[in-house]
Design an enzyme around this catalytic site. Structure first.
Site, PDB file in Angstrom:
ATOM      1  N   ASP A   1      18.003 -19.956   8.283  1.00  0.00           N
ATOM      2  CA  ASP A   1      18.035 -20.042   9.811  1.00  0.00           C
ATOM      3  C   ASP A   1      17.675 -18.833  10.688  1.00  0.00           C
ATOM      4  O   ASP A   1      16.773 -19.162  11.294  1.00  0.00           O
ATOM      5  CB  ASP A   1      19.600 -20.616  10.239  1.00  0.00           C
ATOM      6  CG  ASP A   1      20.543 -19.724   9.734  1.00  0.00           C
ATOM      7  OD1 ASP A   1      20.501 -18.586   8.906  1.00  0.00           O
ATOM      8  OD2 ASP A   1      21.714 -19.870  10.392  1.00  0.00           O
TER       9      ASP A   1
ATOM     10  N   GLU B   1      29.641 -14.398  18.312  1.00  0.00           N
ATOM     11  CA  GLU B   1      29.671 -13.839  17.086  1.00  0.00           C
ATOM     12  C   GLU B   1      28.907 -12.639  16.637  1.00  0.00           C
ATOM     13  O   GLU B   1      29.324 -11.786  16.182  1.00  0.00           O
ATOM     14  CB  GLU B   1      29.454 -15.237  15.841  1.00  0.00           C
ATOM     15  CG  GLU B   1      29.590 -14.630  14.638  1.00  0.00           C
ATOM     16  CD  GLU B   1      30.434 -15.494  13.470  1.00  0.00           C
ATOM     17  OE1 GLU B   1      30.889 -16.789  14.228  1.00  0.00           O
ATOM     18  OE2 GLU B   1      30.561 -15.482  12.457  1.00  0.00           O
TER      19      GLU B   1
ATOM     20  N   ASP C   1      25.503 -22.714  11.884  1.00  0.00           N
ATOM     21  CA  ASP C   1      26.894 -23.170  11.769  1.00  0.00           C
ATOM     22  C   ASP C   1      27.200 -23.739  13.085  1.00  0.00           C
ATOM     23  O   ASP C   1      27.734 -24.649  13.374  1.00  0.00           O
ATOM     24  CB  ASP C   1      27.744 -22.079  11.480  1.00  0.00           C
ATOM     25  CG  ASP C   1      27.274 -21.528   9.967  1.00  0.00           C
ATOM     26  OD1 ASP C   1      26.636 -22.250   9.198  1.00  0.00           O
ATOM     27  OD2 ASP C   1      27.953 -20.411   9.655  1.00  0.00           O
TER      28      ASP C   1
ATOM     29  N   TYR D   1      25.585 -10.073   3.584  1.00  0.00           N
ATOM     30  CA  TYR D   1      24.740 -10.816   4.632  1.00  0.00           C
ATOM     31  C   TYR D   1      23.808  -9.968   5.549  1.00  0.00           C
ATOM     32  O   TYR D   1      22.598 -10.341   5.408  1.00  0.00           O
ATOM     33  CB  TYR D   1      25.880 -11.862   5.573  1.00  0.00           C
ATOM     34  CG  TYR D   1      25.063 -12.755   6.254  1.00  0.00           C
ATOM     35  CD1 TYR D   1      24.942 -14.119   5.694  1.00  0.00           C
ATOM     36  CD2 TYR D   1      24.810 -12.457   7.620  1.00  0.00           C
ATOM     37  CE1 TYR D   1      24.234 -14.991   6.662  1.00  0.00           C
ATOM     38  CE2 TYR D   1      24.081 -13.088   8.189  1.00  0.00           C
ATOM     39  CZ  TYR D   1      23.915 -14.804   7.746  1.00  0.00           C
ATOM     40  OH  TYR D   1      23.291 -15.675   8.697  1.00  0.00           O
TER      41      TYR D   1
ATOM     42  N   GLY E   1      33.831 -20.743   3.742  1.00  0.00           N
ATOM     43  CA  GLY E   1      32.228 -20.681   4.041  1.00  0.00           C
ATOM     44  C   GLY E   1      32.089 -22.221   4.641  1.00  0.00           C
ATOM     45  O   GLY E   1      30.961 -22.692   4.488  1.00  0.00           O
ATOM     46  N   LEU E   2      33.259 -22.750   5.158  1.00  0.00           N
ATOM     47  CA  LEU E   2      32.906 -24.071   5.906  1.00  0.00           C
ATOM     48  C   LEU E   2      32.895 -23.801   7.363  1.00  0.00           C
ATOM     49  O   LEU E   2      33.204 -24.840   8.080  1.00  0.00           O
ATOM     50  CB  LEU E   2      33.980 -25.082   5.187  1.00  0.00           C
ATOM     51  CG  LEU E   2      33.864 -25.410   3.739  1.00  0.00           C
ATOM     52  CD1 LEU E   2      34.996 -26.348   3.519  1.00  0.00           C
ATOM     53  CD2 LEU E   2      32.577 -25.951   3.345  1.00  0.00           C
ATOM     54  N   SER E   3      32.631 -22.974   7.999  1.00  0.00           N
ATOM     55  CA  SER E   3      32.530 -22.443   9.303  1.00  0.00           C
ATOM     56  C   SER E   3      33.681 -22.634  10.187  1.00  0.00           C
ATOM     57  O   SER E   3      33.650 -23.066  11.068  1.00  0.00           O
ATOM     58  CB  SER E   3      31.278 -23.357   9.866  1.00  0.00           C
ATOM     59  OG  SER E   3      30.225 -22.758   9.245  1.00  0.00           O
TER      60      SER E   3
ATOM     61  N   HIS F   1      20.136 -19.841   4.093  1.00  0.00           N
ATOM     62  CA  HIS F   1      19.437 -18.473   4.405  1.00  0.00           C
ATOM     63  C   HIS F   1      18.133 -18.506   4.866  1.00  0.00           C
ATOM     64  O   HIS F   1      17.121 -17.883   4.988  1.00  0.00           O
ATOM     65  CB  HIS F   1      19.524 -17.280   3.361  1.00  0.00           C
ATOM     66  CG  HIS F   1      20.940 -17.054   3.161  1.00  0.00           C
ATOM     67  ND1 HIS F   1      21.616 -15.820   3.803  1.00  0.00           N
ATOM     68  CD2 HIS F   1      21.797 -17.184   2.071  1.00  0.00           C
ATOM     69  CE1 HIS F   1      22.891 -15.778   3.199  1.00  0.00           C
ATOM     70  NE2 HIS F   1      23.032 -16.696   2.287  1.00  0.00           N
TER      71      HIS F   1
END
Ligand code: GLA
Length: 389
Positions: A38, A162, A174, A224, A126-128, A36
């Site tokens: 970026d 995105e 990511d 988020y 959560g591994l993109s 958190h």
């Protein structure tokens, strides 16, 4: 991934033979530290994984893009004159479609293509997996149509897709990690300038183990976006003592001097996380370069604690996995990775302790949550590429 088999599946679906097939790959990622930060203009330290998403693609001669995946039942035929529209209920197809839309602005004039995607990243962990499919599509179309974009431009187009098309207000980490990752290296990335450095990850007898909570990340996207809003508010209030654009422009000392300007305890805690996490990344990179794995692991622990107490994005599942991991002899650091609210943890562990870790952490986690975790020993791989056979 068995590429021969994937090509067979493509032919079974779309017909023809292997002539003209091209295969591309883009990995998933795990972030080692710097969470958190970026979108707060700070530092991150992710690496690309050896698993990811594959794309088999071939010109079709039809006035359409045909999308299919081995992971989802949903298929779509999108006419070329309708590619600017989001597919209602289009689920995963909106990720590649969003990217193709961004590439139109860079001169893409697409012709008909058949596409088959296949991923081995656990979905929603959560591994993109979404960044992987985005950068994969950007990379493939850039190659196929000779758009001449460099990797950073592909990464930015994927992030914009995105943000604008899918509607998740993510930062750049990511997409950057899966686009520019390198085998056995992590990326120290400064997210406001995109200045970056590949740092060798030399672990000796230690390994990175990823543990998946397997918790459904229901409200993750709205939470988020809520955190992003809280950080914007903190920037506004802290700017009363001199304009800042991002929280991570402040050192911990500067933040401490200004923190009284923030009127709410919750917002102050959010800001404290971003500022302190940014400094942890800088120190962690130095420690890794110096081979001080224990110090690196201690910073991973501090990162998790800050995400739990100040940023409040962990939850019972992630906290239990981390607490249980830290009880194992041989674990020198354990933290959540990615956005939080479920997803995965990453732990730094002596290789001889892995079996013990899997057994005890799984048993205690299941006893506490009723969920069964999955474990993956991380291998750090390359960013997006074409697979040439
Ligand atoms: C998600 C986002 C990233 C980053 C992380 C948290 O993975 O996509 O941009 O903000 O959460 O570090």
């Amino acid at each position: 991934m068995d590429i021969t088999d994937l090509k067979k599946q493509f032919i079974a679906l779309y017909g023809g033979d292997e002539t003209g097939l091209r295969v591309f790959f883009c990995p998933g990622r795990v972030n080692l530290i710097g969470e958190h930060t970026d979108y707060n203009g700070g530092m991150v330290f992710p690496c690309a994984l050896s698993f990811g998403t594959y794309l088999v693609i071939r010109p079709s001669g039809l006035p359409a893009l045909r999308f299919a995946s081995t992971n989802f039942d949903f298929k779509a035929t999108v006419e070329l004159d309708a590619i600017t529209e989001k597919l209602p209920g289009g689920a995963w197809v909106n990720y590649p479609l969003g990217v193709i839309n961004e590439l139109l602005a860079a001169g893409l004039n697409p012709s008909g293509q058949d596409l088959l995607y296949a991923g081995n990243i656990p979905n929603g962990a959560g591994l993109s997996s979404s960044a992987s499919i985005e950068v994969l599509t950007a990379y493939a179309f850039n190659e196929l149509y000779g758009l001449g974009l460099d990797r950073i431009e592909l990464v930015k187009a994927s992030q914009r897709a995105e943000n604008r098309f899918v509607g998740v207000n993510c930062g750049i980490m990511d997409q950057f990690a899966v686009g520019l990752g390198r085998k056995d290296a992590a990326i120290r990335l400064k997210c406001d300038t995109l200045e970056y450095e590949l740092v060798p990850v030399v672990l000796g007898d230690y390994r990175l183990i990823i543990a998946n909570t397997n918790k459904r990340r229901g409200l993750a996207d709205s939470k988020y976006n809520e955190r992003r809003g809280e950080c914007d508010r903190a920037v506004e209030e802290l700017s009363k003592a001199g304009r800042i654009e991002f929280l991570c422009e402040l050192s911990v000392a500067e933040f401490e001097k200004r923190q009284h300007l923030i009127s709410s305890d919750v917002i102050r805690a959010r800001a404290r996380h971003a500022v302190s996490e940014n400094e942890r990344v800088k120190v962690a990179v130095q420690e890794l370069k110096a081979g001080n794995l224990k110090a690196f692991g201690a910073l991973m622990n501090a990162s998790h604690d800050s995400l739990r107490d100040d940023y409040e994005v962990t939850g019972i599942e992630l906290d239990t996995l981390v607490a249980e991991a830290r009880k194992i002899d041989g674990v020198i650091g354990s933290r959540m990775t990615g956005a939080g609210f479920g997803g995965c943890t990453v732990s730094l562990i002596h290789k001889d302790a892995i079996a013990d870790f899997k057994e005890k952490v799984a048993a205690n986690y299941t006893a506490a949550t009723g969920l069964v975790p999955d474990f993956y020993v991380a291998e750090i791989g390359d960013g997006a590429k074409e697979i040439l056979s």
